[in-house]
Design a protein around this motif. Structure first.
Motif, short mmCIF file in Angstrom:
data_model
loop_
_atom_site.label_atom_id
_atom_site.label_comp_id
_atom_site.label_asym_id
_atom_site.label_seq_id
_atom_site.Cartn_x
_atom_site.Cartn_y
_atom_site.Cartn_z
N ALA A 1 14.97 8.05 10.96
CA ALA A 1 13.54 8.15 10.63
C ALA A 1 12.67 7.91 11.86
N GLY A 2 13.30 7.59 13.00
CA GLY A 2 12.55 7.49 14.25
C GLY A 2 12.16 6.09 14.68
N PHE A 3 12.78 5.04 14.12
CA PHE A 3 12.42 3.69 14.56
C PHE A 3 13.60 2.73 14.38
N ARG A 4 13.54 1.60 15.05
CA ARG A 4 14.50 0.51 14.86
C ARG A 4 13.84 -0.54 13.97
N PRO A 5 14.52 -0.99 12.95
CA PRO A 5 13.89 -1.94 12.02
C PRO A 5 13.59 -3.29 12.68
N ARG A 6 12.44 -3.84 12.36
CA ARG A 6 12.06 -5.17 12.85
C ARG A 6 12.62 -6.18 11.84
N TRP B 1 11.75 -6.11 8.03
CA TRP B 1 12.90 -5.59 7.30
C TRP B 1 13.90 -6.71 7.01
N ILE B 2 14.50 -6.62 5.84
CA ILE B 2 15.62 -7.49 5.46
C ILE B 2 16.86 -6.61 5.43
N THR B 3 17.90 -7.02 6.12
CA THR B 3 19.10 -6.18 6.26
C THR B 3 20.36 -6.98 5.97
N PRO B 4 21.47 -6.27 5.75
CA PRO B 4 22.76 -6.96 5.71
C PRO B 4 23.09 -7.53 7.08
N GLN B 5 24.12 -8.35 7.11
CA GLN B 5 24.53 -8.97 8.36
C GLN B 5 25.04 -7.93 9.34
N ARG B 6 24.72 -8.10 10.61
CA ARG B 6 25.19 -7.17 11.63
C ARG B 6 26.72 -7.15 11.66
N GLY B 7 27.26 -5.97 11.93
CA GLY B 7 28.71 -5.82 11.96
C GLY B 7 29.29 -5.28 10.67
N LEU B 8 28.52 -5.32 9.60
CA LEU B 8 28.98 -4.78 8.32
C LEU B 8 28.56 -3.32 8.17
N THR B 9 29.33 -2.58 7.40
CA THR B 9 28.98 -1.18 7.14
C THR B 9 27.60 -1.06 6.52
N PRO C 1 0.81 -1.23 0.00
CA PRO C 1 0.00 0.00 0.00
C PRO C 1 0.84 1.27 0.00
N LEU C 2 2.09 1.18 0.46
CA LEU C 2 2.93 2.37 0.52
C LEU C 2 3.80 2.55 -0.73
N ALA C 3 3.67 1.66 -1.69
CA ALA C 3 4.50 1.75 -2.89
C ALA C 3 4.23 3.06 -3.62
N ALA C 4 5.31 3.80 -3.90
CA ALA C 4 5.21 5.08 -4.60
C ALA C 4 6.57 5.38 -5.20
N GLU C 5 6.65 6.48 -5.94
CA GLU C 5 7.93 6.85 -6.55
C GLU C 5 8.92 7.33 -5.49
N VAL C 6 8.42 8.11 -4.54
CA VAL C 6 9.24 8.61 -3.43
C VAL C 6 8.51 8.25 -2.13
N VAL C 7 9.27 7.72 -1.15
CA VAL C 7 8.65 7.27 0.09
C VAL C 7 9.40 7.82 1.30
N GLU C 8 8.68 7.91 2.41
CA GLU C 8 9.27 8.27 3.69
C GLU C 8 9.60 6.97 4.45
N LEU C 9 10.82 6.84 4.92
CA LEU C 9 11.19 5.63 5.65
C LEU C 9 10.35 5.46 6.90
N ALA C 10 10.00 6.56 7.54
CA ALA C 10 9.22 6.48 8.78
C ALA C 10 7.91 5.73 8.57
N ASP C 11 7.36 5.76 7.36
CA ASP C 11 6.10 5.07 7.09
C ASP C 11 6.24 3.55 7.13
N PHE C 12 7.48 3.05 7.12
CA PHE C 12 7.72 1.61 7.11
C PHE C 12 8.16 1.09 8.48
N ALA C 13 7.89 1.87 9.51
CA ALA C 13 8.33 1.48 10.86
C ALA C 13 7.72 0.16 11.32
N HIS C 14 6.54 -0.18 10.83
CA HIS C 14 5.87 -1.41 11.27
C HIS C 14 5.98 -2.55 10.25
#
Length: 308
Positions: free
Chosen positions: A216-221, A196-204, A180-193
């Motif tokens: 953006a005001g949140f810690r990724p889940r 998330w898929i992230t790189p491995q911890r410890g990497l840049t 529902p949030l798909a758009a050309e430009v997005v605010e990261l804060a809108d994805f707080a809930h």
């Protein structure tokens, strides 16, 4: 150690047959050539020439040494040619360390271009993460390191290393096309809930994502971690999570994945690093120039271009 100049005279005598011809070939006097050959005989302790009438001929030892002399002189000529090519940046083997997404895109393109040009430059390539690439550079295990930093995570360059900018690429927000949030430009804060898929911890790369979400005001889940950005995109398509991916890692976009530009822009900067002692090396200058060209050709200006 045998004097190469005297060895050349002996080889020329075997080829030309007379002292006079040798002197003319080497722009010397005939008595000078005779003196040098006599000195070579004294140094080696074996007769190299003998009189046969009015002609000076080679003994079996002289012919043997003249044969070796031709081989040595050919090798010296080849060495001079290759050193000249190195001076002009046209030859040599260089060890390149590049992070994986650079290696499989513009580094591979540059390698192919070098081979097509038949420039005489050979590469050996490894694919460590930037920290390990810089360590290899400092230890002498690599001659050139292709490393990255992020606009929100600057990278400190060690003393004794100098860098050249290659390319700046955008970071995209990856999500499913039916989000529902798909758009050309997005605010990261809108994805707080979102998941998330992230790189491995410890990497840049992980720090880049973690810091961007924090600002953006949140810690990724986090539901998945991987060093492979291609896996990030596959996981986004599979589970509907969100990921931040550099442009060079989005070359094969899975079906159903949408890329958006974050409202607060994020970028990844790629540099080529070498030891200060290698400043001005023509081969490295040539490789770096080709890397810059191929990197610029690979980077997209918008998510639409990636999807095409």
């Amino acid at each position: 150690m045998i004097d190469v100049r005297k060895l050349r005279m002996l080889a020329e005598l075997d080829r030309l047959g007379t002292i006079t011809a040798v002197a003319e070939q080497l722009h010397l006097t005939a008595p000078g050539v005779s003196m040098q050959l006599a000195a070579l005989e004294r140094e080696l302790g074996v007769p190299l020439t003998e009189r046969q009438g009015r002609r000076l001929a080679l003994t079996p030892a002289g012919r043997l040494l003249a044969g070796h002399g031709r081989d040595v002189l050919d090798r010296l000529s080849l060495a001079e040619t290759e050193v000249d090519a190195l001076r002009r940046g046209g030859s040599g083997t260089y060890r390149l360390a590049a992070f994986p997404s650079a290696a499989r895109t513009f580094v591979a393109d540059a390698w192919a271009r070098l081979n097509e040009e038949e420039a005489g430059i050979r590469l050996t390539v490894t694919t460590p993460e930037p920290e390990d690439a810089l360590a290899a550079l400092l230890s002498g295990e690599a001659d050139l390191a292709v490393v990255h930093s992020y606009s929100n995570i600057p990278r400190l360059v060690p003393d004794g290393v100098e860098t050249e900018h290659l390319v700046t690429e955008p970071i995209w927000v990856a999500m499913r096309v039916d989000d529902p949030l798909a758009a050309e430009v997005v605010e990261l804060a809108d994805f707080a809930h979102h998941d998330w898929i992230t790189p491995q911890r410890g990497l840049t790369c992980f720090e880049m994502t973690d810091r961007a979400c924090g600002l953006a005001g949140f810690r990724p889940r986090i539901v998945a971690e991987s060093v492979d950005f291609a896996a990030h995109l596959a996981f986004v398509a599979a589970c509907g999570g969100v990921a931040l991916v550099p442009d060079l890692t989005a070359t094969d976009l899975p079906a159903g994945v949408h890329l958006a530009r974050p409202a607060t822009p994020l970028n990844r900067m790629t540099i080529a690093a070498r030891r200060t002692s290698l400043r001005g090396d023509p081969g490295l200058d040539r490789i770096t120039g080709i890397l810059r060209a191929t990197a610029e050709e690979r980077v997209h200006a918008s998510p639409v271009e990636v999807a095409q």
